[in-house]
Design a protein around this motif. Structure first.
Motif, PDB file in Angstrom:
ATOM      1  N   PRO A   2     -23.388 -86.729  27.990  1.00 42.02           N
ATOM      2  CA  PRO A   2     -23.948 -85.505  27.404  1.00 42.02           C
ATOM      3  C   PRO A   2     -24.926 -85.792  26.260  1.00 42.02           C
ATOM      4  CG  PRO A   2     -21.674 -85.802  26.727  1.00 42.02           C
ATOM      5  CD  PRO A   2     -21.967 -86.881  27.718  1.00 42.02           C
ATOM      6  N   TYR A   3     -25.761 -84.797  26.011  1.00 42.81           N
ATOM      7  CA  TYR A   3     -26.655 -84.869  24.857  1.00 42.81           C
ATOM      8  C   TYR A   3     -25.835 -84.899  23.571  1.00 42.81           C
ATOM      9  CZ  TYR A   3     -30.528 -83.774  27.968  1.00 42.81           C
ATOM     10  OH  TYR A   3     -31.452 -83.823  28.961  1.00 42.81           O
ATOM     11  N   TRP A   4     -26.445 -85.366  22.504  1.00 43.64           N
ATOM     12  CA  TRP A   4     -25.756 -85.465  21.224  1.00 43.64           C
ATOM     13  C   TRP A   4     -25.352 -84.097  20.687  1.00 43.64           C
ATOM     14  CZ3 TRP A   4     -27.388 -83.503  16.491  1.00 43.64           C
ATOM     15  CH2 TRP A   4     -28.671 -82.967  16.475  1.00 43.64           C
ATOM     16  N   ASP A   5     -25.987 -83.060  21.166  1.00 42.25           N
ATOM     17  CA  ASP A   5     -25.655 -81.700  20.771  1.00 42.25           C
ATOM     18  C   ASP A   5     -25.604 -80.870  22.050  1.00 42.25           C
ATOM     19  OD1 ASP A   5     -25.847 -78.947  19.983  1.00 42.25           O
ATOM     20  OD2 ASP A   5     -26.597 -79.603  18.034  1.00 42.25           O
ATOM     21  N   TYR A   6     -24.507 -80.173  22.265  1.00 38.06           N
ATOM     22  CA  TYR A   6     -24.332 -79.419  23.509  1.00 38.06           C
ATOM     23  C   TYR A   6     -25.290 -78.243  23.642  1.00 38.06           C
ATOM     24  CZ  TYR A   6     -20.235 -82.124  24.811  1.00 38.06           C
ATOM     25  OH  TYR A   6     -19.393 -83.137  25.188  1.00 38.06           O
ATOM     26  N   ASP A   7     -26.087 -77.961  22.611  1.00 35.20           N
ATOM     27  CA  ASP A   7     -27.111 -76.917  22.723  1.00 35.20           C
ATOM     28  C   ASP A   7     -28.247 -77.358  23.645  1.00 35.20           C
ATOM     29  OD1 ASP A   7     -25.786 -75.136  21.113  1.00 35.20           O
ATOM     30  OD2 ASP A   7     -26.901 -75.665  19.304  1.00 35.20           O
ATOM     31  N   TYR A   8     -28.416 -78.661  23.825  1.00 37.29           N
ATOM     32  CA  TYR A   8     -29.497 -79.176  24.666  1.00 37.29           C
ATOM     33  C   TYR A   8     -29.029 -79.281  26.113  1.00 37.29           C
ATOM     34  CZ  TYR A   8     -31.674 -80.368  20.265  1.00 37.29           C
ATOM     35  OH  TYR A   8     -32.219 -80.299  19.013  1.00 37.29           O
ATOM     36  N   ILE A   9     -29.902 -78.879  27.012  1.00 39.75           N
ATOM     37  CA  ILE A   9     -29.576 -78.984  28.437  1.00 39.75           C
ATOM     38  C   ILE A   9     -30.614 -79.797  29.204  1.00 39.75           C
ATOM     39  CG2 ILE A   9     -28.173 -76.889  28.507  1.00 39.75           C
ATOM     40  CD1 ILE A   9     -30.644 -75.443  29.645  1.00 39.75           C
ATOM     41  N   ARG A  15     -28.416 -89.213  23.893  1.00 39.96           N
ATOM     42  CA  ARG A  15     -27.102 -88.966  24.500  1.00 39.96           C
ATOM     43  C   ARG A  15     -26.029 -89.468  23.550  1.00 39.96           C
ATOM     44  NH1 ARG A  15     -27.668 -86.458  29.525  1.00 39.96           N
ATOM     45  NH2 ARG A  15     -29.883 -86.502  30.007  1.00 39.96           N
ATOM     46  N   ASP A  16     -24.805 -88.979  23.728  1.00 40.56           N
ATOM     47  CA  ASP A  16     -23.711 -89.333  22.829  1.00 40.56           C
ATOM     48  C   ASP A  16     -22.508 -89.826  23.627  1.00 40.56           C
ATOM     49  OD1 ASP A  16     -21.710 -89.547  20.945  1.00 40.56           O
ATOM     50  OD2 ASP A  16     -22.109 -87.619  20.018  1.00 40.56           O
ATOM     51  N   ALA A  19     -19.069 -88.288  22.666  1.00 40.29           N
ATOM     52  CA  ALA A  19     -18.827 -86.969  23.262  1.00 40.29           C
ATOM     53  C   ALA A  19     -18.368 -87.128  24.707  1.00 40.29           C
ATOM     54  CB  ALA A  19     -20.088 -86.111  23.194  1.00 40.29           C
ATOM     55  N   ALA A  23     -14.698 -85.983  26.092  1.00 38.21           N
ATOM     56  CA  ALA A  23     -14.626 -85.053  27.224  1.00 38.21           C
ATOM     57  C   ALA A  23     -13.776 -85.624  28.358  1.00 38.21           C
ATOM     58  CB  ALA A  23     -16.025 -84.729  27.732  1.00 38.21           C
TER      59      ALA A  23
END
Length: 112
Positions: A2-9, A15-16, A19, A23
């Motif tokens: 996933p991206y470092w912030d889940y606001d990004y799609i 990437r992180d 996270a 998950a």
């Protein structure tokens, strides 16, 4: 991963890996509470497997080569200032080991 912030799609955001492994732990934990016949159980396990495989392939460091942890690409919130896109962190390593343990030994007795 996933991206470092889940606001990004989409896009070129970092990437992180931490996270991802957090998950993975959550998906494997959720799967434990579902009956074997529930279709979601296999969905969670499959997604966790793919995500863990991606972390191993892309972010596992080889222990001690150029990094001071087990996985890198742990991306703290300070990324917007350009800091910390190729680093290791203790919490990333902890959840990486927990994710591996949950995956390899599903009946692992957790200590909490």
């Amino acid at each position: 991963i996933p991206y470092w912030d889940y606001d990004y799609i989409s896009g070129d955001e970092p990437r992180d890996s931490s996270a991802a492994v957090i998950a993975v732990c959550g998906m494997l934990e959720a799967a434990n509470y579902l009956p074997d016949t529930a279709p979601e159980k296999q969905i969670y396990k499959s997604a966790a497997s793919k995500m863990l495989e991606a972390v191993i392939d892309i972010c596992a460091t080889g222990c001690g080569k150029d990094f001071d942890g087990l996985i890198y690409k742990v991306t703290p919130a300070r990324t917007m200032s350009g800091y910390g896109t190729e680093i290791c962190a203790p919490y990333g390593d902890y959840f990486y080991l927990e994710a591996l343990m949950r995956y390899i030994k599903p009946n692992w007795k957790r200590y909490w």
